[in-house]
Design a protein around this motif. Sequence first.
Motif, PDB file in Angstrom:
ATOM      1  N   ALA A  46      23.776   2.371   7.684  1.00 13.60           N
ATOM      2  CA  ALA A  46      22.982   3.395   8.384  1.00 13.60           C
ATOM      3  C   ALA A  46      22.948   4.693   7.580  1.00 13.60           C
ATOM      4  O   ALA A  46      21.922   5.374   7.538  1.00 13.60           O
ATOM      5  N   TRP A  47      24.065   5.033   6.920  1.00 16.84           N
ATOM      6  CA  TRP A  47      24.080   6.226   6.062  1.00 16.84           C
ATOM      7  C   TRP A  47      23.091   6.063   4.909  1.00 16.84           C
ATOM      8  O   TRP A  47      22.355   6.988   4.581  1.00 16.84           O
ATOM      9  N   GLN A  48      23.074   4.880   4.302  1.00 20.36           N
ATOM     10  CA  GLN A  48      22.154   4.634   3.196  1.00 20.36           C
ATOM     11  C   GLN A  48      20.698   4.719   3.654  1.00 20.36           C
ATOM     12  O   GLN A  48      19.852   5.301   2.968  1.00 20.36           O
ATOM     13  N   ILE A  49      20.422   4.148   4.807  1.00 16.61           N
ATOM     14  CA  ILE A  49      19.049   4.181   5.327  1.00 16.61           C
ATOM     15  C   ILE A  49      18.650   5.614   5.665  1.00 16.61           C
ATOM     16  O   ILE A  49      17.522   6.039   5.387  1.00 16.61           O
ATOM     17  N   THR A  50      19.568   6.365   6.249  1.00 21.28           N
ATOM     18  CA  THR A  50      19.291   7.771   6.572  1.00 21.28           C
ATOM     19  C   THR A  50      18.912   8.542   5.314  1.00 21.28           C
ATOM     20  O   THR A  50      17.921   9.287   5.303  1.00 21.28           O
ATOM     21  N   HIS A  51      19.659   8.351   4.244  1.00 21.09           N
ATOM     22  CA  HIS A  51      19.330   9.031   2.980  1.00 21.09           C
ATOM     23  C   HIS A  51      17.966   8.586   2.466  1.00 21.09           C
ATOM     24  O   HIS A  51      17.190   9.407   1.971  1.00 21.09           O
ATOM     25  N   ALA A  52      17.654   7.310   2.588  1.00 26.27           N
ATOM     26  CA  ALA A  52      16.353   6.811   2.131  1.00 26.27           C
ATOM     27  C   ALA A  52      15.213   7.443   2.928  1.00 26.27           C
ATOM     28  O   ALA A  52      14.192   7.837   2.359  1.00 26.27           O
ATOM     29  N   VAL A  53      15.390   7.552   4.248  1.00 25.12           N
ATOM     30  CA  VAL A  53      14.355   8.172   5.086  1.00 25.12           C
ATOM     31  C   VAL A  53      14.191   9.641   4.704  1.00 25.12           C
ATOM     32  O   VAL A  53      13.065  10.139   4.549  1.00 25.12           O
ATOM     33  N   LEU A  54      15.297  10.347   4.523  1.00 25.15           N
ATOM     34  CA  LEU A  54      15.218  11.766   4.164  1.00 25.15           C
ATOM     35  C   LEU A  54      14.631  11.956   2.766  1.00 25.15           C
ATOM     36  O   LEU A  54      13.924  12.930   2.517  1.00 25.15           O
ATOM     37  N   ASP A  55      14.888  11.014   1.859  1.00 23.42           N
ATOM     38  CA  ASP A  55      14.309  11.102   0.513  1.00 23.42           C
ATOM     39  C   ASP A  55      12.786  11.054   0.559  1.00 23.42           C
ATOM     40  O   ASP A  55      12.122  11.705  -0.247  1.00 23.42           O
ATOM     41  N   THR A  56      12.223  10.297   1.496  1.00 22.59           N
ATOM     42  CA  THR A  56      10.762  10.211   1.592  1.00 22.59           C
ATOM     43  C   THR A  56      10.147  11.532   2.046  1.00 22.59           C
ATOM     44  O   THR A  56       8.951  11.746   1.849  1.00 22.59           O
ATOM     45  N   THR A  57      10.949  12.405   2.676  1.00 24.98           N
ATOM     46  CA  THR A  57      10.449  13.716   3.103  1.00 24.98           C
ATOM     47  C   THR A  57      10.756  14.789   2.076  1.00 24.98           C
ATOM     48  O   THR A  57      10.512  15.961   2.321  1.00 24.98           O
ATOM     49  N   SER A  58      11.337  14.381   0.937  1.00 26.19           N
ATOM     50  CA  SER A  58      11.760  15.321  -0.111  1.00 26.19           C
ATOM     51  C   SER A  58      12.794  16.305   0.407  1.00 26.19           C
ATOM     52  O   SER A  58      12.804  17.482   0.045  1.00 26.19           O
ATOM     53  N   ALA A  59      13.671  15.835   1.280  1.00 27.87           N
ATOM     54  CA  ALA A  59      14.706  16.694   1.852  1.00 27.87           C
ATOM     55  C   ALA A  59      15.571  17.295   0.755  1.00 27.87           C
ATOM     56  O   ALA A  59      15.856  16.663  -0.254  1.00 27.87           O
ATOM     57  N   VAL A  60      15.938  18.526   0.984  1.00 30.23           N
ATOM     58  CA  VAL A  60      16.800  19.245   0.050  1.00 30.23           C
ATOM     59  C   VAL A  60      18.008  19.766   0.816  1.00 30.23           C
ATOM     60  O   VAL A  60      18.043  19.744   2.038  1.00 30.23           O
ATOM     61  N   ALA A  61      18.980  20.234   0.096  1.00 31.68           N
ATOM     62  CA  ALA A  61      20.172  20.850   0.701  1.00 31.68           C
ATOM     63  C   ALA A  61      20.808  19.934   1.745  1.00 31.68           C
ATOM     64  O   ALA A  61      21.069  20.346   2.864  1.00 31.68           O
ATOM     65  N   ILE A  62      21.043  18.690   1.363  1.00 29.43           N
ATOM     66  CA  ILE A  62      21.673  17.753   2.301  1.00 29.43           C
ATOM     67  C   ILE A  62      23.159  18.055   2.355  1.00 29.43           C
ATOM     68  O   ILE A  62      23.850  18.026   1.342  1.00 29.43           O
ATOM     69  N   GLU A  63      23.624  18.406   3.541  1.00 31.97           N
ATOM     70  CA  GLU A  63      25.039  18.677   3.790  1.00 31.97           C
ATOM     71  C   GLU A  63      25.607  17.471   4.509  1.00 31.97           C
ATOM     72  O   GLU A  63      25.352  17.282   5.700  1.00 31.97           O
ATOM     73  N   GLU A  64      26.360  16.662   3.808  1.00 32.10           N
ATOM     74  CA  GLU A  64      26.875  15.434   4.407  1.00 32.10           C
ATOM     75  C   GLU A  64      28.320  15.619   4.850  1.00 32.10           C
ATOM     76  O   GLU A  64      29.152  16.100   4.091  1.00 32.10           O
ATOM     77  N   HIS A  65      28.585  15.234   6.080  1.00 29.39           N
ATOM     78  CA  HIS A  65      29.926  15.297   6.663  1.00 29.39           C
ATOM     79  C   HIS A  65      30.248  13.920   7.218  1.00 29.39           C
ATOM     80  O   HIS A  65      30.436  13.754   8.422  1.00 29.39           O
ATOM     81  N   GLN A  66      30.305  12.928   6.332  1.00 30.01           N
ATOM     82  CA  GLN A  66      30.478  11.542   6.765  1.00 30.01           C
ATOM     83  C   GLN A  66      31.757  11.331   7.575  1.00 30.01           C
ATOM     84  O   GLN A  66      31.722  10.612   8.572  1.00 30.01           O
ATOM     85  N   PRO A  67      32.900  11.944   7.227  1.00 29.30           N
ATOM     86  CA  PRO A  67      34.093  11.744   8.061  1.00 29.30           C
ATOM     87  C   PRO A  67      33.901  12.229   9.504  1.00 29.30           C
ATOM     88  O   PRO A  67      34.500  11.695  10.432  1.00 29.30           O
ATOM     89  N   ASP A  68      33.034  13.243   9.682  1.00 32.05           N
ATOM     90  CA  ASP A  68      32.751  13.762  11.024  1.00 32.05           C
ATOM     91  C   ASP A  68      31.542  13.078  11.660  1.00 32.05           C
ATOM     92  O   ASP A  68      31.177  13.385  12.789  1.00 32.05           O
ATOM     93  N   GLY A  69      30.872  12.202  10.910  1.00 31.72           N
ATOM     94  CA  GLY A  69      29.788  11.410  11.458  1.00 31.72           C
ATOM     95  C   GLY A  69      28.426  12.065  11.517  1.00 31.72           C
ATOM     96  O   GLY A  69      27.579  11.642  12.290  1.00 31.72           O
ATOM     97  N   TYR A  70      28.178  13.089  10.704  1.00 33.19           N
ATOM     98  CA  TYR A  70      26.851  13.715  10.752  1.00 33.19           C
ATOM     99  C   TYR A  70      26.461  14.264   9.385  1.00 33.19           C
ATOM    100  O   TYR A  70      27.287  14.433   8.502  1.00 33.19           O
ATOM    101  N   LEU A  71      25.154  14.519   9.247  1.00 34.79           N
ATOM    102  CA  LEU A  71      24.639  15.244   8.090  1.00 34.79           C
ATOM    103  C   LEU A  71      23.514  16.158   8.550  1.00 34.79           C
ATOM    104  O   LEU A  71      22.897  15.927   9.579  1.00 34.79           O
ATOM    105  N   VAL A  72      23.297  17.203   7.765  1.00 30.36           N
ATOM    106  CA  VAL A  72      22.227  18.162   8.039  1.00 30.36           C
ATOM    107  C   VAL A  72      21.439  18.335   6.744  1.00 30.36           C
ATOM    108  O   VAL A  72      22.021  18.464   5.672  1.00 30.36           O
ATOM    109  N   ALA A  73      20.118  18.300   6.849  1.00 30.30           N
ATOM    110  CA  ALA A  73      19.258  18.455   5.672  1.00 30.30           C
ATOM    111  C   ALA A  73      18.056  19.314   6.034  1.00 30.30           C
ATOM    112  O   ALA A  73      17.671  19.404   7.199  1.00 30.30           O
TER     113      ALA A  73
END
Length: 133
Positions: A46-73
């Motif tokens: 699910a993390w990999q898919i989330t990054h792939a979806v965000l990549d299609t929007t040209s997301a920048v400044a991805i703040e990943e907090h995987q141990p806490d279960g969330y990311l913000v972009a």
Amino acid sequence: MIQRFWRFSRVALLVALMTGCATVNDMRAQKASGLAQSYPVPPDRAWQITHAVLDTTSAVAIEEHQPDGYLVADTPAFLWGLPTRVAVWIDPEGSGSRVTVRCRLVRPGPFLRALSEEEFHQAFARRVTQLAH
């Protein structure tokens, strides 16, 4: 009368601009108001898919907090839309994952978001379906 109207309008605009901005801390606190969907993929996928979806929007400044279960972009501005802040929470759910997403404009205004919660889940579901085939 007109002068009082303009003064009120300027104050109302300033208040809206100051209160409507989506900060990272605001987004972390909005999980309950996000749109959640369960998927038959493990959290690491699910993390990999989330990054792939965000990549299609040209997301920048991805703040990943995987141990806490969330990311913000942040997504960049586009034609007539403003930058959008996207928060995604990924929680284990049985053998799958529960993905919650919340999208807000970085600055308030009557403009389109670069990505909505529904669009995120549609793109996520397409990728999950592609994995199944």
